[in-house]
Design a protein around this motif. Structure first.
Motif, PDB file in Angstrom:
ATOM      1  N   GLU A  31       0.816  -1.219   0.000  1.00 25.98           N
ATOM      2  CA  GLU A  31       0.000   0.000   0.000  1.00 25.98           C
ATOM      3  C   GLU A  31       0.850   1.271   0.000  1.00 25.98           C
ATOM      4  N   PHE A  32       1.980   1.253   0.745  1.00 24.64           N
ATOM      5  CA  PHE A  32       2.828   2.439   0.831  1.00 24.64           C
ATOM      6  C   PHE A  32       4.235   2.035   1.251  1.00 24.64           C
ATOM      7  N   ILE A  33       5.164   3.011   1.156  1.00 19.82           N
ATOM      8  CA  ILE A  33       6.519   2.834   1.672  1.00 19.82           C
ATOM      9  C   ILE A  33       6.874   4.122   2.402  1.00 19.82           C
ATOM     10  N   PRO A  34       7.460   4.034   3.599  1.00 21.80           N
ATOM     11  CA  PRO A  34       7.880   5.252   4.294  1.00 21.80           C
ATOM     12  C   PRO A  34       8.950   5.988   3.468  1.00 21.80           C
ATOM     13  N   SER A  91      12.550   4.924   3.967  1.00 21.12           N
ATOM     14  CA  SER A  91      12.820   3.620   3.353  1.00 21.12           C
ATOM     15  C   SER A  91      12.951   3.732   1.844  1.00 21.12           C
ATOM     16  N   TYR A 146       8.097  16.332  -2.005  1.00 25.96           N
ATOM     17  CA  TYR A 146       7.067  15.300  -2.166  1.00 25.96           C
ATOM     18  C   TYR A 146       5.940  15.924  -2.980  1.00 25.96           C
ATOM     19  N   ARG A 171       8.171  10.092   8.475  1.00 25.76           N
ATOM     20  CA  ARG A 171       7.347   8.889   8.389  1.00 25.76           C
ATOM     21  C   ARG A 171       6.257   9.007   7.320  1.00 25.76           C
ATOM     22  N   LEU A 172       6.451   9.929   6.411  1.00 24.16           N
ATOM     23  CA  LEU A 172       5.505  10.145   5.322  1.00 24.16           C
ATOM     24  C   LEU A 172       5.279   8.843   4.555  1.00 24.16           C
ATOM     25  N   LYS A 173       4.028   8.518   4.286  1.00 24.22           N
ATOM     26  CA  LYS A 173       3.680   7.306   3.541  1.00 24.22           C
ATOM     27  C   LYS A 173       3.581   7.649   2.063  1.00 24.22           C
ATOM     28  N   ARG A 219       2.876   6.688  -1.757  1.00 24.56           N
ATOM     29  CA  ARG A 219       1.978   5.738  -2.414  1.00 24.56           C
ATOM     30  C   ARG A 219       2.111   5.815  -3.938  1.00 24.56           C
TER      31      ARG A 219
END
Length: 68
Positions: free
Chosen positions: A9-12, A15, A40, A49-51, A53
């Motif tokens: 669903e997402f990646i930090p 990461s 972003y 910690r932004l997700k 997507r």
């Protein structure tokens, strides 16, 4: 442009920077985000910690990462 295939669903954000090889460590990734060096979807974002997507675009040091 780097195309990153998302497996889930997402990646930090931190990461993502490590997975694409643009930084060497999680600590370095945190520092560049805190220093405002990462954009972003066109805007500077300080959230570590932004997700991220599918469809998002991250800019860092002249490198553009598109999430597919």
């Amino acid at each position: 442009m780097i195309e990153f295939k998302l497996e889930g669903e997402f990646i930090p954000l931190i990461s993502l920077l490590k997975a694409t090889g643009l930084v060497q460590s999680g600590g370095e990734a945190q520092t560049v985000v805190e220093d405002g060096l990462v954009k972003y979807n066109g805007n500077v974002d300080y959230r570590k910690r932004l997700k991220v997507r599918i469809g998002d675009v991250v800019d860092f040091m002249g490198n553009q990462i598109k999430i597919v």
